[in-house]
Design a protein around this motif. Structure first.
Motif, short mmCIF file in Angstrom:
data_model
loop_
_atom_site.label_atom_id
_atom_site.label_comp_id
_atom_site.label_asym_id
_atom_site.label_seq_id
_atom_site.Cartn_x
_atom_site.Cartn_y
_atom_site.Cartn_z
N GLU A 1 0.26 -12.82 -38.06
CA GLU A 1 0.01 -13.75 -36.95
C GLU A 1 -0.82 -13.15 -35.83
O GLU A 1 -1.22 -13.84 -34.90
N ASP A 2 -1.10 -11.84 -35.91
CA ASP A 2 -2.01 -11.21 -34.93
C ASP A 2 -3.47 -11.46 -35.29
O ASP A 2 -4.35 -11.21 -34.46
N ALA A 3 -3.73 -11.90 -36.49
CA ALA A 3 -5.11 -12.12 -36.93
C ALA A 3 -5.81 -13.15 -36.05
O ALA A 3 -5.25 -14.22 -35.78
N ALA A 4 -7.01 -12.80 -35.60
CA ALA A 4 -7.75 -13.68 -34.70
C ALA A 4 -9.10 -13.06 -34.41
O ALA A 4 -9.36 -11.91 -34.80
N VAL A 5 -9.92 -13.80 -33.71
CA VAL A 5 -11.11 -13.21 -33.11
C VAL A 5 -10.69 -12.70 -31.73
O VAL A 5 -10.11 -13.46 -30.94
N PHE A 6 -10.93 -11.44 -31.49
CA PHE A 6 -10.58 -10.82 -30.23
C PHE A 6 -11.82 -10.74 -29.34
O PHE A 6 -12.89 -10.31 -29.79
N TYR A 7 -11.65 -11.14 -28.10
CA TYR A 7 -12.73 -11.16 -27.14
C TYR A 7 -12.43 -10.24 -25.97
O TYR A 7 -11.33 -10.29 -25.40
N CYS A 8 -13.41 -9.43 -25.61
CA CYS A 8 -13.32 -8.64 -24.39
C CYS A 8 -13.75 -9.53 -23.22
O CYS A 8 -14.67 -10.35 -23.37
N ALA A 9 -13.09 -9.35 -22.09
CA ALA A 9 -13.37 -10.20 -20.92
C ALA A 9 -13.36 -9.36 -19.65
O ALA A 9 -12.65 -8.35 -19.58
N ALA A 10 -14.11 -9.82 -18.67
CA ALA A 10 -14.17 -9.12 -17.38
C ALA A 10 -14.17 -10.12 -16.24
O ALA A 10 -14.79 -11.18 -16.32
N THR A 11 -13.47 -9.75 -15.19
CA THR A 11 -13.44 -10.55 -13.96
C THR A 11 -13.65 -9.62 -12.77
O THR A 11 -13.11 -8.51 -12.75
N SER B 1 -9.85 -17.26 -13.87
CA SER B 1 -11.19 -17.47 -14.42
C SER B 1 -11.80 -16.15 -14.83
O SER B 1 -11.56 -15.11 -14.23
N ILE B 2 -12.62 -16.21 -15.88
CA ILE B 2 -13.29 -15.03 -16.43
C ILE B 2 -14.78 -15.10 -16.09
O ILE B 2 -15.42 -16.14 -16.26
N ASP B 3 -15.32 -13.98 -15.62
CA ASP B 3 -16.73 -13.94 -15.25
C ASP B 3 -17.64 -13.59 -16.42
O ASP B 3 -18.78 -14.06 -16.49
N TYR B 4 -17.17 -12.75 -17.33
CA TYR B 4 -18.00 -12.29 -18.44
C TYR B 4 -17.17 -12.23 -19.72
O TYR B 4 -16.00 -11.84 -19.69
N TRP B 5 -17.83 -12.56 -20.83
CA TRP B 5 -17.20 -12.50 -22.15
C TRP B 5 -18.03 -11.66 -23.09
O TRP B 5 -19.26 -11.65 -23.03
N GLY B 6 -17.34 -10.96 -24.00
CA GLY B 6 -18.02 -10.35 -25.11
C GLY B 6 -18.25 -11.37 -26.21
O GLY B 6 -17.81 -12.53 -26.10
N GLN B 7 -18.88 -10.93 -27.29
CA GLN B 7 -19.23 -11.87 -28.35
C GLN B 7 -18.07 -12.12 -29.31
O GLN B 7 -18.10 -13.07 -30.09
N GLY B 8 -17.07 -11.28 -29.26
CA GLY B 8 -15.89 -11.44 -30.12
C GLY B 8 -15.98 -10.59 -31.36
O GLY B 8 -17.07 -10.27 -31.86
N ILE B 9 -14.81 -10.20 -31.86
CA ILE B 9 -14.75 -9.38 -33.07
C ILE B 9 -13.53 -9.81 -33.88
O ILE B 9 -12.48 -10.10 -33.32
N GLN B 10 -13.71 -9.86 -35.20
CA GLN B 10 -12.65 -10.37 -36.07
C GLN B 10 -11.64 -9.29 -36.40
O GLN B 10 -12.00 -8.15 -36.72
N VAL B 11 -10.37 -9.66 -36.31
CA VAL B 11 -9.27 -8.83 -36.79
C VAL B 11 -8.51 -9.63 -37.83
O VAL B 11 -8.04 -10.74 -37.55
N THR B 12 -8.41 -9.09 -39.02
CA THR B 12 -7.71 -9.75 -40.12
C THR B 12 -6.55 -8.87 -40.55
O THR B 12 -6.72 -7.67 -40.75
#
Length: 127
Positions: free
Chosen positions: A89-99, A113-124
């Motif tokens: 159940e931890d499987a997801a696309v993980f996104y880095c975020a900055a505020t 609110s989030i000011d910046y997002w990364g592109q995301g990375i898959q964890v399976t």
């Protein structure tokens, strides 16, 4: 402008471990609180963990407390998410975020609110 680049995702067996990294580049006069969100198919993007600019404060979602650890190396402008005892159940696309914050001890919290997002990375996670 801040750019965030994630790395370290992939496939892992249940009960295994994985470490995600997020490198931040660019400049800002503000303090940057950084964190990790995740989004599984058909679900909302939720905050998993966050850490303040000075590393003094952190946040963890209840679902990951005791299993995940967020850390920060300001010399490398990088944060890490050490994930242990992974579950399917931890499987997801993980996104880095900055505020951006005025206070170096402020951290990202749910609903902020989030000011910046990364592109995301898959964890399976395989069972």
């Amino acid at each position: 402008q801040i750019q965030l680049v994630e790395s370290g995702g992939g496939l892992v067996q249940a009960e295994g471990s994985l470490r995600l990294s997020c490198a931040a580049s660019g400049s800002t006069p503000y303090n940057l609180g950084l964190g990790w969100f995740r989004q599984a198919p058909g679900k909302e993007r939720d905050l998993v963990a966050s850490i303040s600019q000075d590393g003094s404060t952190t946040f963890y979602a209840d679902a990951v407390k005791g299993r995940f650890t967020i850390s920060r190396d300001n010399a490398k402008n990088t944060i890490y998410l050490q994930m242990n005892s992974l579950k399917p159940e931890d499987a997801a696309v993980f996104y880095c975020a900055a505020t951006r914050f005025h206070n170096a001890a402020s951290r990202i919290l749910p609903g902020l609110s989030i000011d910046y997002w990364g592109q995301g990375i898959q964890v399976t996670v395989s069972s």
